[in-house]
Design a protein around this motif. Structure first.
Motif, PDB file in Angstrom:
ATOM      1  N   VAL A  73      50.587  14.916  29.625  1.00 14.15           N
ATOM      2  CA  VAL A  73      51.054  13.799  30.311  1.00 14.15           C
ATOM      3  C   VAL A  73      52.602  13.794  30.349  1.00 14.15           C
ATOM      4  O   VAL A  73      53.272  13.302  29.732  1.00 14.15           O
ATOM      5  N   THR A  74      52.780  14.915  30.977  1.00 10.69           N
ATOM      6  CA  THR A  74      54.514  14.997  31.228  1.00 10.69           C
ATOM      7  C   THR A  74      54.421  15.079  32.786  1.00 10.69           C
ATOM      8  O   THR A  74      53.646  15.230  33.609  1.00 10.69           O
ATOM      9  N   GLU A  75      55.729  14.530  33.294  1.00  9.80           N
ATOM     10  CA  GLU A  75      55.868  14.381  34.936  1.00  9.80           C
ATOM     11  C   GLU A  75      55.311  15.803  35.633  1.00  9.80           C
ATOM     12  O   GLU A  75      54.714  15.525  36.383  1.00  9.80           O
ATOM     13  N   ARG A  76      55.837  16.877  34.889  1.00 14.65           N
ATOM     14  CA  ARG A  76      55.703  18.149  35.691  1.00 14.65           C
ATOM     15  C   ARG A  76      53.994  18.276  35.849  1.00 14.65           C
ATOM     16  O   ARG A  76      53.543  18.752  36.682  1.00 14.65           O
ATOM     17  N   SER A  77      53.462  18.180  34.505  1.00 16.06           N
ATOM     18  CA  SER A  77      52.012  18.551  34.739  1.00 16.06           C
ATOM     19  C   SER A  77      51.352  17.492  35.511  1.00 16.06           C
ATOM     20  O   SER A  77      50.358  17.794  36.210  1.00 16.06           O
ATOM     21  N   LEU A  78      51.510  16.427  35.485  1.00 16.81           N
ATOM     22  CA  LEU A  78      51.095  15.124  36.471  1.00 16.81           C
ATOM     23  C   LEU A  78      51.167  15.544  37.780  1.00 16.81           C
ATOM     24  O   LEU A  78      50.255  15.625  38.336  1.00 16.81           O
ATOM     25  N   GLU A  79      52.497  15.985  37.991  1.00 17.85           N
ATOM     26  CA  GLU A  79      52.536  16.450  39.480  1.00 17.85           C
ATOM     27  C   GLU A  79      51.908  17.635  40.062  1.00 17.85           C
ATOM     28  O   GLU A  79      51.572  17.623  41.085  1.00 17.85           O
ATOM     29  N   GLU A  80      51.719  18.531  38.983  1.00 15.56           N
ATOM     30  CA  GLU A  80      51.157  19.759  39.411  1.00 15.56           C
ATOM     31  C   GLU A  80      49.586  19.641  39.610  1.00 15.56           C
ATOM     32  O   GLU A  80      48.929  20.213  40.316  1.00 15.56           O
ATOM     33  N   ASN A  81      49.057  18.683  38.561  1.00 10.49           N
ATOM     34  CA  ASN A  81      47.427  18.784  38.585  1.00 10.49           C
ATOM     35  C   ASN A  81      46.822  17.437  39.173  1.00 10.49           C
ATOM     36  O   ASN A  81      45.525  17.849  39.323  1.00 10.49           O
ATOM     37  N   ILE A  82      47.614  16.558  39.236  1.00  6.73           N
ATOM     38  CA  ILE A  82      47.079  15.235  39.980  1.00  6.73           C
ATOM     39  C   ILE A  82      47.382  15.198  41.578  1.00  6.73           C
ATOM     40  O   ILE A  82      48.587  14.785  41.483  1.00  6.73           O
ATOM     41  N   HIS A  83      46.512  15.635  42.492  1.00 10.09           N
ATOM     42  CA  HIS A  83      47.076  15.712  43.766  1.00 10.09           C
ATOM     43  C   HIS A  83      46.783  14.398  44.513  1.00 10.09           C
ATOM     44  O   HIS A  83      47.384  14.093  45.710  1.00 10.09           O
ATOM     45  N   ASP A  84      46.120  13.357  43.768  1.00  7.79           N
ATOM     46  CA  ASP A  84      45.954  12.134  44.650  1.00  7.79           C
ATOM     47  C   ASP A  84      46.705  10.835  44.146  1.00  7.79           C
ATOM     48  O   ASP A  84      45.948   9.880  43.920  1.00  7.79           O
ATOM     49  N   ILE A  85      47.901  11.066  43.371  1.00  4.29           N
ATOM     50  CA  ILE A  85      48.664  10.058  43.138  1.00  4.29           C
ATOM     51  C   ILE A  85      48.935   9.378  44.316  1.00  4.29           C
ATOM     52  O   ILE A  85      48.857   8.011  44.356  1.00  4.29           O
ATOM     53  N   ALA A  86      49.609   9.831  45.359  1.00  2.00           N
ATOM     54  CA  ALA A  86      49.577   9.085  46.676  1.00  2.00           C
ATOM     55  C   ALA A  86      48.330   9.557  47.564  1.00  2.00           C
ATOM     56  O   ALA A  86      47.981  10.656  47.763  1.00  2.00           O
TER      57      ALA A  86
END
Ligand code: GTP
Ligand code: MG
Length: 223
Positions: free
Chosen positions: A85-98
């Protein structure tokens, strides 16, 4: 839901709440950036739709919906996927935040809008899943794109991912009702109902092609 699944879900919910508390300010900062991504893509879509109307006397887009994944859902997904649960990992691995859903009038409009959007210079196409050409086992149909779009912040530009789901009105009708049924039955839809839903999806697909054909014939007559 099976008892074992329920226990797992409770644990996930509990961890998500704890982790949520610790990461909330970090996630709120992310939310603001992803909200900007939604606005950026939504504006591009609205401009394309308006231009298409002037050029071809037809609006390809029926309407647009969007949603920002809540910090709690982001954490639940991170825990389920077993990613840090780090900003970088969330950004890289979860593509549907938006997430943006584009409901189009006809099947051809879906592909046209996707093409015009991905052709733009500042957009990078990261992933395509064509569930129209290859529907899911459930019968689900849509064109899913993951796009990378730059967001201009005070400290410079930051590329972020936005998931765009494009589908026709008919596909959206099926997906919304099927989603509610799944939710009502805790994801345990009985087999006979699953089969009926698959049948409905096939009927809807035929209907979409018929409507497309009528639209094409009328358009030819007018030219
Ligand atoms: P996740 O993003 O983790 O869910 O996995 P994934 O990227 O493999 O999933 P996928 O590409 O299938 O897209 C997930 C999204 O598509 C879901 O959040 C739904 O909005 C939609 N979706 C996928 N399958 C179905 C389905 O069978 N029925 C309905 N109603 N929606 C679906
Ligand atoms: Mg996904």
């Amino acid at each position: 839901m099976k008892p074992s699944q329920k226990i797992k879900q409770n644990v996930v919910n509990q961890i998500a709440k704890t982790t949520l508390y610790e990461n909330v300010s970090e996630l709120m900062k992310m939310q603001q950036i992803y909200e900007a991504g939604i606005k950026e893509i939504r504006t591009k879509l609205e401009i394309l739709d308006a231009e298409f109307k002037v050029k071809h006397d037809h609006n390809p887009i029926h309407h647009i919906e969007s949603r920002l994944k809540s910090p709690e859902s982001i954490l639940k997904k991170a825990i389920n996927k077993d990613i840090p649960v780090t900003e970088r990992s969330l950004e890289e691995n979860i593509h549907d935040i938006a997430g943006i859903r584009v409901i189009c009038n006809y099947v051809d409009d879906v592909y046209k809008v996707a093409q015009l959007l991905t052709d733009q210079d500042d957009i990078r196409l990261v992933e395509v899943k064509d569930y129209i050409a290859n529907p899911k086992e459930s019968g689900y149909m849509s064109l899913h794109l993951v796009l990378e779009v730059p967001i201009f912040l005070s400290e410079g530009s930051k590329p972020i991912h936005v998931e765009v789901q494009l589908r026709t009105i008919a596909m959206d009708f099926w997906a919304s009702l099927e989603h509610k049924l799944k939710y009502k039955t805790d994801n345990n839809v009985p087999e006979d109902i699953k089969e009926e839903l698959q049948e409905c999806a096939k009927t809807i697909s035929k209907l979409d092609l018929k409507m497309q054909n009528i639209h094409n014939r009328l358009n030819k007559k007018r030219v």
